[in-house]
Scaffold this active site. Structure first.
Site, PDB file in Angstrom:
ATOM      1  N   ARG A 187      27.982  52.300  40.071  1.00  0.00           N
ATOM      2  CA  ARG A 187      28.488  51.126  40.794  1.00  0.00           C
ATOM      3  C   ARG A 187      27.472  50.683  41.851  1.00  0.00           C
ATOM      4  O   ARG A 187      27.273  49.485  42.061  1.00  0.00           O
ATOM      5  CB  ARG A 187      29.835  51.426  41.452  1.00  0.00           C
ATOM      6  CG  ARG A 187      30.986  51.564  40.460  1.00  0.00           C
ATOM      7  CD  ARG A 187      32.312  51.696  41.177  1.00  0.00           C
ATOM      8  NE  ARG A 187      32.668  50.477  41.903  1.00  0.00           N
ATOM      9  CZ  ARG A 187      33.611  50.423  42.849  1.00  0.00           C
ATOM     10  NH1 ARG A 187      34.259  51.531  43.206  1.00  0.00           N
ATOM     11  NH2 ARG A 187      33.886  49.286  43.452  1.00  0.00           N
ATOM     12  N   CYS A 247      31.859  51.896  51.329  1.00  0.00           N
ATOM     13  CA  CYS A 247      32.142  52.260  49.934  1.00  0.00           C
ATOM     14  C   CYS A 247      32.610  50.983  49.240  1.00  0.00           C
ATOM     15  O   CYS A 247      32.006  49.934  49.421  1.00  0.00           O
ATOM     16  CB  CYS A 247      33.182  53.376  49.872  1.00  0.00           C
ATOM     17  SG  CYS A 247      34.725  52.981  50.747  1.00  0.00           S
TER      18      CYS A 247
END
Length: 289
Positions: free
Chosen positions: A188, A247
């Protein structure tokens, strides 16, 4: 007072002392499922640490209305006053030792650990090893709903941890005064895939430290010396005080923040909006690779 981690043995002792009316302790089950938020309710009802209350990621640890939020993203923080009212309703007091855990490899309970610090409460610790460690130790469990507690007298105080906003991160982009650390999985971070947010990739210049790297095979945090060595290597001479953790939505950044403190570094900032807010903000740069 436990301020970072607590072992199953230490929690069992605290519970015994609480039963003897010597020291209050309140345990929070922060179990979550991003794909199906209703599973957290089912899992809590099926079994939890005896005496625990539930802290639901979507209902309690995130703002449910835009007007109650202090940032954007998929899991916006609720205003400190709203969060404080919820804590009071659960029976939280100023002298309560809070203990947080989940059954997700400590991916979600850190959110509440940080939020309690954010409203000025230092006596909060993550149960090292979480639900699995508690079961392995033969800790007392219960099922069904949480037992109601009298309304607490919890005071909102000055923050003990720093919340960083999108405009602050953008203003410091590329400067040595800021080191963004991205806690998402490498795929990611690189932008190979993005299952949740509209844009794949990362904040330009961010380092990647998947939050899972902080844990040993048994689900407990790695020893402090090992964490220190790994974080020192990651920073590669950068000023540790310049770190801003992020995050996807400000949740799994917290194991990184906690791990740095366990490693002996001073508390640093957390960008709660994280990639989900950054990638939705017009004209902000995004990087891949």
């Amino acid at each position: 007072m436990y301020t970072h981690l607590i072992t199953t043995t230490q929690l069992q002792q605290l519970q015994a002392e609480t039963n003897a009316a010597r020291q209050p302790v309140l345990v929070f089950d922060c179990t979550a499922d991003l794909a199906d938020p209703t599973k957290a309710d089912t899992q809590f009802a099926s079994g939890h640490i005896a005496g625990a209350v539930q802290a639901h990621l979507e209902r309690n640890l995130s703002a449910t209305r835009a007007e109650d939020a202090v940032n954007g993203g998929r899991h916006p923080l609720p205003k400190r006053e709203i969060f404080t009212q919820w804590l009071q309703a659960l029976g939280m007091n100023d002298d309560t030792q809070a203990v947080v855990y989940d059954r997700n490899g400590s991916a979600f309970c850190g959110r509440l650990w940080w939020m309690l610090k954010w409203v000025g409460h230092d006596a909060v610790a993550v149960l090292d090893g979480g639900w699995a460690a508690w079961q392995a130790a033969g800790g007392a469990v219960a099922s069904g709903p949480a037992t109601p507690r009298p309304t607490g007298h919890f005071s909102l105080r000055a923050p003990l941890r720093r919340l960083v906003r999108t405009d602050e991160v953008a203003a410091q982009l590329g400067q040595p005064t800021q080191t963004v650390v991205d806690a998402r999985a490498a795929a990611r971070y690189r932008g190979d895939e993005e299952p949740l947010d509209p844009v794949a990739g990362h904040i330009p210049g961010a380092l990647n430290r998947p939050f899972t790297d902080n844990f040993a095979e048994d689900g407990r945090f790695k020893p402090a010396a090992q964490l220190n060595a790994e974080w020192t290597a990651l920073l590669a001479g950068r000023d540790a005080t310049s770190v801003v953790h992020q995050c996807g939505s400000g949740v799994t950044a917290i194991p990184n923040a906690l791990a740095m403190e366990l490693a002996g570094f001073a508390p640093v900032g957390v960008y709660a909006g994280s990639w989900s807010e950054w990638s939705r903000t017009p004209r902000l740069p995004c990087a891949q690779g």
